[in-house]
Design an enzyme around this catalytic site. Structure first.
Site, short mmCIF file in Angstrom:
data_model
loop_
_atom_site.label_atom_id
_atom_site.label_comp_id
_atom_site.label_asym_id
_atom_site.label_seq_id
_atom_site.Cartn_x
_atom_site.Cartn_y
_atom_site.Cartn_z
N LYS A 27 160.77 75.66 42.41
CA LYS A 27 161.15 76.79 43.26
C LYS A 27 162.33 77.55 42.67
CE LYS A 27 162.51 75.85 47.64
NZ LYS A 27 163.79 76.40 48.12
N ARG A 32 164.11 82.65 39.81
CA ARG A 32 164.86 83.24 38.69
C ARG A 32 163.94 83.97 37.73
NH1 ARG A 32 167.56 79.17 41.04
NH2 ARG A 32 169.80 78.88 40.73
N GLY A 100 167.01 80.79 51.05
CA GLY A 100 168.44 80.90 50.79
C GLY A 100 168.73 81.30 49.36
N ARG A 128 172.66 80.84 58.12
CA ARG A 128 173.30 80.14 56.99
C ARG A 128 174.50 80.93 56.45
NH1 ARG A 128 168.77 77.81 53.11
NH2 ARG A 128 170.61 76.82 52.24
N ASP A 321 168.93 68.44 47.23
CA ASP A 321 167.77 68.72 48.07
C ASP A 321 166.95 67.47 48.39
OD1 ASP A 321 168.41 71.38 48.18
OD2 ASP A 321 167.12 71.94 46.50
N ARG A 352 170.79 68.91 57.78
CA ARG A 352 169.96 67.77 57.34
C ARG A 352 170.60 66.42 57.66
NH1 ARG A 352 167.43 70.52 51.85
NH2 ARG A 352 165.80 71.64 52.99
N ARG A 402 161.65 70.21 54.04
CA ARG A 402 161.93 68.90 53.43
C ARG A 402 162.05 67.79 54.48
NH1 ARG A 402 162.19 70.67 48.24
NH2 ARG A 402 163.56 72.43 47.80
C1 S3P Z 1 169.35 76.16 44.64
C2 S3P Z 1 170.59 75.61 44.78
C3 S3P Z 1 170.93 74.63 45.83
C4 S3P Z 1 169.67 74.03 46.45
C5 S3P Z 1 168.64 75.06 46.77
C6 S3P Z 1 168.21 75.79 45.51
C7 S3P Z 1 169.12 77.15 43.58
O1 S3P Z 1 171.66 75.27 46.85
O2 S3P Z 1 170.00 73.32 47.61
O3 S3P Z 1 167.50 74.48 47.35
O4 S3P Z 1 167.96 77.48 43.28
O5 S3P Z 1 170.11 77.63 43.01
P1 S3P Z 1 173.28 75.43 46.79
O6 S3P Z 1 173.62 76.34 45.69
O7 S3P Z 1 173.64 76.00 48.13
O8 S3P Z 1 173.79 74.04 46.59
#
Ligand code: S3P
Length: 455
Positions: A27, A32, A100, A128, A321, A352, A402
């Site tokens: 993911k 990216r 997010g 969030r 995660d 979580r 999750r």
């Molecule tokens: C991610 C970074 C993590 C992770 C999220 C994906 C990313 O979050 O928990 O599922 O792709 O950069 P945080 O940067 O808030 O730790």
């Protein structure tokens, strides 16, 4: 993407996991690939793209800013990169659903554009914290309005001249780091980010694959003056965060023997493997290879008797995660498992810590939530190392993919069926989860929660 359909899982107790499987694409890397491919010069091709709701939201947002993208077709994409300054103003707010990563990374990318934009998301994403990106971006000269408490929708004012920043992040967050590096592409001078502990480095690796220069010095990464991105070919490995459900499932299920092919094993992601190894897991990495900018392997897992541990805090950001499923592993382990230093778990797709503790207790596990972690009392299984440890029951996933997948795996060691409500968001990261785990040996049925009948 923001609509929630009423869907649930009913998982029969017992079963095992056997055979060879492949999980969907990573993911983090899929988000990216779309973003960097869009602002690169020339045609980028992507293979293994995750066709899950989160990454598809990123794809739709880039299309809405004028990027032509062919696909996705079985994980294949062709992105017509428009160059750093080629994005166009979107006609409407960009709806990022549950994602997010999309919201925080776009925030950095869009802060440097000539046009205004608005980022929205579903109820979970709108709850969030976004100040963690708004504050440093504001220090770079960005102008971003948020709802009270620094929540989405975010209104980003275009046409601002950004200045590079030397920023020490208060938390180990790859999203914040990536957001600032993307904004740095549009800023004068150098942008440097220092993290308190290593977090996933996919953005750095992919920027380099597109021809950007980065300097790394311990926990500090600096974006140099070479900012042009040139199109490339990206092969997305299988997502270790998705594989983690199967890896733990195969550790805890009696008679399990499972190979998960082509999984990304970037060392900034492999905390889950280190933690499970400390617990005594039988995990073998086979056929290690490099796939583009990322290391990949086939992961072979066999069932084993796990032991509780105190999880080393340095592994927390490297497994951030995977804690929902690691808590399931801990409940099946002999002795007590203690997690500390993981307060970030409280601001994920759900809280979580609270949601997992609630579910574990409901299934008869002695688990205590703490401010920054959890204490889980495992079981004493001297006679039968794979005896059931979970009661049957009904679990509310709180819309968190999750959480839903973690409790589905718990059924492998349950006495009675486990029913999980609100599971539609599993499709954000792991489309086809139900079919894949059923094929491997889990007795999972998808329910239409409206009627309780199979969908
Ligand atoms: C991610 C970074 C993590 C992770 C999220 C994906 C990313 O979050 O928990 O599922 O792709 O950069 P945080 O940067 O808030 O730790």
């Amino acid at each position: 993407v923001t609509e929630r359909t009423l869907q649930g899982f009913r998982v029969a107790p017992g079963g095992s996991l056997r055979g060879r499987v492949r999980v969907p694409g990573d993911k983090s890397i899929s988000h990216r690939a779309i973003m960097l491919g869009s602002i690169a010069e020339g045609e980028t091709t992507v293979e293994g793209f995750l066709e899950g709701a989160d990454a598809l939201a990123t794809l739709a947002a880039c299309r809405a800013m004028g990027v032509s993208i062919e696909g996705p077709d079985d994980g294949w994409l062709r992105i017509g990169g428009v160059g750093l300054h080629g994005l166009r103003a979107p006609a409407a707010p960009l709806d990022l659903g549950n994602a997010g990563t999309a919201m925080r990374l776009f925030c950095g990318l869009l802060a440097g554009q000539a046009f205004d934009s608005v980022l929205t998301g579903d109820a979970s994403l709108s709850a969030r914290p976004m100040r963690r990106v708004i504050e440093p971006l504001t220090a770079m000269g960005a102008e971003i309005d948020a709802e009270p408490g620094g929540r989405a929708p975010l209104r980003i004012r275009g046409g601002r001249a950004l200045r590079g920043l030397d920023y020490a992040m208060p938390m180990a967050s790859a999203q914040v780091k990536s957001c600032l590096l993307l904004a740095g592409l549009y800023a004068s001078g150098e942008t440097a980010v220092t993290e308190p502990a290593p977090s996933r480095d996919h953005t750095e690796r992919m920027l380099e694959a597109f021809g950007c220069r980065l300097r790394r010095d311990g926990q500090r990464v600096v974006l140099g003056a070479e900012r042009r991105l040139r199109a490339t070919r990206i092969v997305v490995p299988g997502d270790l965060s998705s594989a983690a459900f199967l890896i733990v499932g195969a550790c805890i299920a009696a008679g399990a023997d499972l190979v998960i092919e082509g999984v990304g094993i970037n060392p900034t992601r492999t905390g889950v493997l280190d933690i499970l190894s400390l617990m005594g897991a039988d995990i073998e990495l086979r056929h290690r290879r490099e796939q583009g900018a990322e290391p990949v392997a086939d992961i072979h897992v066999r069932s084993v008797r796990l032991s509780g541990i105190t999880i080393p805090e340095r592994l927390v950001p490297l497994a951030i995660d995977e804690f929902p499923i690691l808590f399931i592993a801990a409940a099946c382990a002999t002795g007590t498992t203690v997690l500390r230093g993981a307060e970030e778990l409280r601001v994920k797709e759900s809280d979580r810590i609270a949601v997992m503790a609630e579910g574990l207790v409901r299934l008869g596990v002695r688990a205590e939530a703490t401010a920054d972690g959890m204490v889980i009392h495992g079981c004493d299984l001297r006679d039968d190392p794979h005896a059931p440890v979970f009661d049957g029951g009904v679990i509310d996933s709180h819309g968190d993919h999750r959480i839903a997948m973690a409790f589905a795996m718990a059924a492998l060691r349950a006495r009675a069926p486990i029913r999980i409500s609100d599971t539609a968001n599993v499709a954000t990261s792991f489309p086809g989860f139900d079919r894949l785990v059923t094929r491997a040996g889990l007795g999972l049925e998808v329910l239409d929660e409206g009627s309780g009948a199979p969908a």
